[in-house]
Design a protein around this motif. Structure first.
Motif, short mmCIF file in Angstrom:
data_model
loop_
_atom_site.label_atom_id
_atom_site.label_comp_id
_atom_site.label_asym_id
_atom_site.label_seq_id
_atom_site.Cartn_x
_atom_site.Cartn_y
_atom_site.Cartn_z
N ASN A 14 -42.58 -33.84 72.31
CA ASN A 14 -43.06 -34.82 71.34
C ASN A 14 -43.70 -34.21 70.09
O ASN A 14 -44.14 -34.93 69.21
N LEU A 17 -42.27 -35.21 66.64
CA LEU A 17 -42.42 -36.65 66.54
C LEU A 17 -43.87 -37.00 66.20
O LEU A 17 -44.15 -37.82 65.32
N LYS A 31 -40.29 -43.55 66.98
CA LYS A 31 -40.07 -43.57 68.44
C LYS A 31 -39.49 -44.90 68.91
O LYS A 31 -38.95 -44.99 70.02
N ARG A 61 -36.79 -36.75 67.24
CA ARG A 61 -37.18 -36.74 68.65
C ARG A 61 -36.74 -35.46 69.34
O ARG A 61 -37.39 -35.00 70.27
N ASN B 349 -38.73 -37.38 79.28
CA ASN B 349 -37.46 -37.58 78.58
C ASN B 349 -36.49 -38.32 79.50
O ASN B 349 -36.16 -37.84 80.57
N LEU B 375 -39.71 -40.50 75.73
CA LEU B 375 -38.59 -40.15 74.87
C LEU B 375 -37.28 -40.62 75.51
O LEU B 375 -37.07 -40.42 76.70
#
Lengths: 208, 750
Positions: A14, A17, A31, A61, B349, B375
């Motif tokens: 992350n 991001l 996001k 991302r 993720n 994510l």
């Protein structure tokens, strides 16, 4: 800020991001993209983009910091707002594109010879001086954007139109000397300075 | 009721019938040709006065067969609902005047059409008996539920609230099933943002405190016998004691088994302790009790986790599940939140190819996950490899079109649901019918090992419910949910189709209502779906039976067993009244009181067939009453014209069509025969599941019959008709009329 450029960004973490969320206008929306691709399909200039908005969001991302910030893509946005109207998730895509461009410029990563970037800088500098856009100066700056000889050529080519505008009182050659401004240009500059301070403080907070 | 058959024919003159058919002398035809005792005309037959006239004849004139020649049998059923008599309908409105032009040239053939329908209605009445209810009907309102998981307990609680005693049989030592292993569930109410408590503990408490619910844990069904209203079940405990109880209906909520992840070595399962399934992650989360989740290999706190969606499912690879299990995307979002809840810095993720979040709150929950920083990567995972203490996930990012290698602490595989549906009885039959030589021991082992019967039915067709697709027990996912092909036994929850808790809750409630409905219907000797309320029932002439077993094998609902001499034993409460047995019987000994080889056969024989030189061919249409007949009616309502040479007889299901009707029709000089049934095959729409398919199979051999009669094969057609084929049905009829014009009239006219 320079060390940010070389900060090790791990893939599919992350980190980038979060950086975008903190530094880019409306960056906290990135996001929320669900990768439907409606924005990319709706963009009238889509074919001119290396990476359409949907892809840019995925690259953010995926942690592709360098590629995103040095990209020419977000500079291609003409603010038609087609994507914003159509995005099923309600992302302010146009604003994010300008936010990314502006952030890349500030970091010095934006592509140097990108025409939109050049124009944007000229426009901004022209505007903040008096609080009004000086059209004559902006026009001349644009003529000479790519060098003196090309500037003369363009100016001569536009001669007739310029005279016509003068005759019909659309443009005054007197604007070349100072030109008119808003009532309190100093006040405007103070406002902009303060705004910059607030933004910098916010970024500082994230980066520290 | 008098034994003597007295038929009253009633001819309506309303809705324009009077004007159009004024000179057709229908009343005379009814008494003279078809031998009705009385025939009356009325200007408005479905009015109170018209109905009173008929009722008066029933009460005072001894009329016990009523032939109403007016509108379609699908119209005005409330007005013409006379009790204790057999009722038939002649379709003069939708079937005659509405499909024929009102011209001088057309008048003669239109009148002939109407006259035939009057004859057919009267003769059908003659060969019918008023159905009497099942003498064997019993009332038992106890409901048996197999499986004490989320679905089973929901169904139990709902049925108990409705006032029906419930018995739950659970094979494990505790109630709760898979749900009891969950840490939290996907929320089922607004704002659909956070994982919620499963509520399973409260549910178990409710079940245990309910005096109306009896629970048998550590138990299985070792024998299930009987039919709706009178099921008998042997409930055996692990220790070996068995007790036999009676039930009215059964709900099978045997749930699912997670797909065996050992079949996914490429995704690292079994090789690394840090590759787990979703269910195993629930266990890890439950053990962590809100503290950071630790990876199994070395107990290190997980800082990075990858969710692999569609692991071994939605795949055509051998050994993989071809279907989507429906819950896994939401489950992965929920589980990613377990990590984020504890520490938002944990990288989560979710790698998916298509993210599907069904249900009212699914999209909100997805957004909530994104908002928390989960994510989502559209990608295809190819390999998970162990790399020292951590794992490497190799995947292709489908948006960026790049091959990526990501390092991670933990991999969670979203494996699918496999139904606990018991023995695949159709596979067993296949092996059973194969030659002894082909009977490989491998096949047998596979079935014996993999499938343990859930119900242990004593039914002739096998010990469990037939599978619909991919091993799920249902008969039609969309049209008849919960309905299996065993009357009075309903499935619910993931054994029926893959589903999540929210869907299972709704599903189980629906199944409970179905179980209650069948108990009440069976007690009155009435049929269940789709001929709800039907009292008629097949019987057979034993002395004519050749013990060929066709009826017992072909019954789509396993309603017919065999006795020790291989004669069929009909279980009335299991029967859905489709008549597939009647269509199958080569010696035609099976019949219903009001629907038999005779009621249809005599109708087609009484039709007036003009001679070869009249240029008036006759086409017989046998139309399934579920879809094809309504489509024909609607063609009439839309005034789509079709040939006047056609005579339409509705049948309960194309499966009930006995080949004798076709040969009889051809021998009596019909020039063409059209069969109209529902769609068959994989995406079938047949209301009796297999009827249309069986009919098509039987008709596949009709060409030979035609050839032995030296008739053209074009004379018999079979069509699959949907209820929406309103424009197509007249075309089919008119095309047949054109075909006959081309190939000429049948030579079998007398």
């Amino acid at each position: 800020m320079a060390d940010l450029n070389v900060a090790a960004i791990e893939k599919y973490r992350n980190n980038f991001l979060k950086e975008v969320e903190a530094n880019v206008e409306e960056g906290e929306w990135v996001k929320m993209c669900m990768q439907c691709g409606v924005c990319s399909g709706s963009c009238p200039l889509g074919s001119a983009w290396d990476h359409p908005p949907q892809e840019l969001f995925m690259m953010i991302r995926a942690g592709k910091r360098e590629e995103v910030l040095t990209s020419d893509s977000m500079w291609m946005c003409t603010s038609c707002y087609n994507c914003v109207v159509r995005c099923p998730r309600g992302l302010p895509i146009t604003h994010i594109m300008h936010g990314l461009a502006s952030y890349a410029l500030r970091l010095g990563l934006a592509p140097k010879n990108q025409p939109t970037r050049k124009f944007a800088v000229l426009f901004w500098e022209n505007l903040v001086k008096t609080g009004r856009v000086n059209e004559l100066k902006l026009g001349l700056n644009l003529y000479f954007m790519n060098g003196f000889i090309e500037g003369i050529k363009t100016a001569l080519g536009m001669q007739k139109i310029g005279l016509g505008m003068w005759k019909t009182k659309r443009m005054s050659p007197m604007e070349f000397f100072g030109g008119h401004g808003c009532k309190d240009a100093k006040g405007l500059q103070a406002i902009l300075k303060k705004a910059r301070e607030i933004e910098d403080a916010k970024r500082q907070k994230f980066n520290s | 009721m008098a034994d003597e058959i007295k038929i009253g024919a009633y001819i309506c003159k309303g809705c324009g019938l009077g004007e159009r058919l004024a000179d057709a002398q229908l009343a005379t035809i009814a008494t003279r040709d078809a031998k009705a005792s009385i025939a009356k005309e009325h200007d408005f037959l479905c009015s109170a006065a018209g109905v009173a006239m008929i009722q008066n004849d029933i009460d005072n004139e001894g009329i016990n067969r009523v032939a109403i020649c007016a509108c379609s049998r699908r119209a005005k059923t409330d007005a013409f609902a006379f009790e204790n008599v057999a009722i038939t309908r002649g379709n003069l409105r939708e079937g005659v005047i509405w499909v024929r032009p009102d011209t001088d040239e057309a008048r003669e053939t239109t009148h002939e059409m109407a006259a035939d329908y009057v004859r057919m209605a009267v003769v059908e009445a003659k060969f019918q008996k008023p159905p009497s209810k099942n003498a064997d009907a019993q009332y038992n309102k106890n409901i048996l539920i197999v499986g004490g998981g989320y679905s089973g307990m929901t169904a139990a609680i709902e049925a108990s609230i409705a006032g029906y005693p419930v018995t739950i049989v659970e094979k494990n030592a505790h109630l709760g099933g898979n749900t009891a292993q969950f840490y939290k569930r996907v929320p089922n109410h607004a704002p659909y943002a956070e994982p919620a408590d499963t509520g399973i503990a409260d549910m178990i408490k409710t079940v245990e405190n309910d005096k109306n619910i009896t629970v048998h844990v550590n138990s299985r069904l070792t024998k299930t016998d009987g039919s709706p209203g009178q099921f008998s079940a042997d409930i055996s405990t692990e220790s070996g004691s068995t007790n036999t109880q009676q039930f009215g209906s059964i709900i099978q909520a045997s749930g699912f088994t997670p797909y065996d992840a050992n079949q996914l070595p490429e995704l690292g399962y079994g090789k690394s302790a840090n590759v787990v399934t979703q269910l195993e992650l629930e266990k890890l989360a439950k053990e962590a009790k809100g503290s950071p989740i630790k990876r199994p290999s070395d107990g290190k706190e997980v800082t990075n986790v990858v969710f692999v969606q569609c692991a071994g499912q939605r795949s055509t690879k051998e050994g993989h599940l071809p279907y989507c299990s429906g819950h896994c995307c939401l489950t992965s979002i929920k589980q990613a939140m377990y990590f984020k809840e504890n520490n938002p810095a944990v990288d989560t993720n979710v790698i998916y190819t298509d993210l599907r979040t069904p249900g009212a709150g699914g999209e909100d929950f997805y957004r909530s996950g994104q908002d928390k920083g989960v994510l989502f990567t559209k990608g295809q995972v190819n390999e998970v490899i162990e790399d020292g203490a951590s794992l490497k996930v190799k995947f292709k990012d489908l948006i960026l079109n790049e091959d990526i290698e990501e390092e991670t602490d933990l991999v969670v595989l979203a494996t699918g649901m496999v139904a606990n549906s018991g023995v695949d009885i159709e596979a067993v039959v296949k092996i059973d019918t194969n030659d002894e030589k082909e009977k490989s021991p491998a096949n047998e082992i596979k079935i014996n090992v993999k499938d343990i019967s859930v119900l242990n039915l004593t039914y002739r067709q096998g010990p469990d419910l037939p599978h619909l697709k991919y091993g799920f027990n249902d008969s039609h996912f969309i049209c008849f949910p919960y309905e299996t092909r065993r009357t009075g036994i309903y499935t619910t929850g993931p054994v029926r189709r893959p589903m999540d808790l929210q869907q299972a809750q709704e599903d189980a409630t629906g199944a409970a209502l179905k179980a209650i409905q069948v108990v009440e219907n069976a007690s009155q000797g009435r049929a269940a779906h789709p001929r709800s309320g039907d009292l008629s029932f097949p019987s057979f002439r034993k002395e004519g039976c050749t013990q060929c077993k066709r009826c017992t094998v072909e019954c789509p609902f396993g309603a017919i067993d065999e006795d020790e001499k291989r004669y069929p034993v009909f279980n009335e409460s299991r029967c859905r009244r489709c008549g597939t047995c009647m269509g199958a019987c080569p010696v035609r000994v099976i019949s219903f009181e009001n629907y038999s080889v005779e009621t249809v056969g005599q109708q087609l024989k009484i039709v007036d067939v003009p001679d070869e030189f009249s240029e008036k061919p006759r086409i017989l249409v046998l139309a399934c009453e579920n879809d094809a007949y309504p489509a024909l009616d609607m063609a009439g309502m839309n005034r789509y014209e079709y040939s006047a040479f056609v005579r339409i007889i509705p049948v309960r299901c194309l499966g009930s069509v006995n080949l004798i009707w076709i040969t009889d029709a051809l021998n009596s000089g019909y020039d063409g025969v059209i069969l109209m049934g529902c769609q068959k095959g994989e995406n079938y729409q047949c209301h009796f599941v297999k009827g249309s398919e069986l009919a098509h199979e039987r008709m596949g051999k009709i060409d030979e019959t035609l050839k032995t009669l030296s008739l053209e094969t074009e004379r018999v057609e079979t069509h699959e008709i949907a209820i929406t084929d309103i424009k197509r049905v007249p075309e089919i009829i008119n095309n047949m009329a054109a075909t006959i014009e081309k190939i000429g009239m049948s030579p079998f006219k007398f």
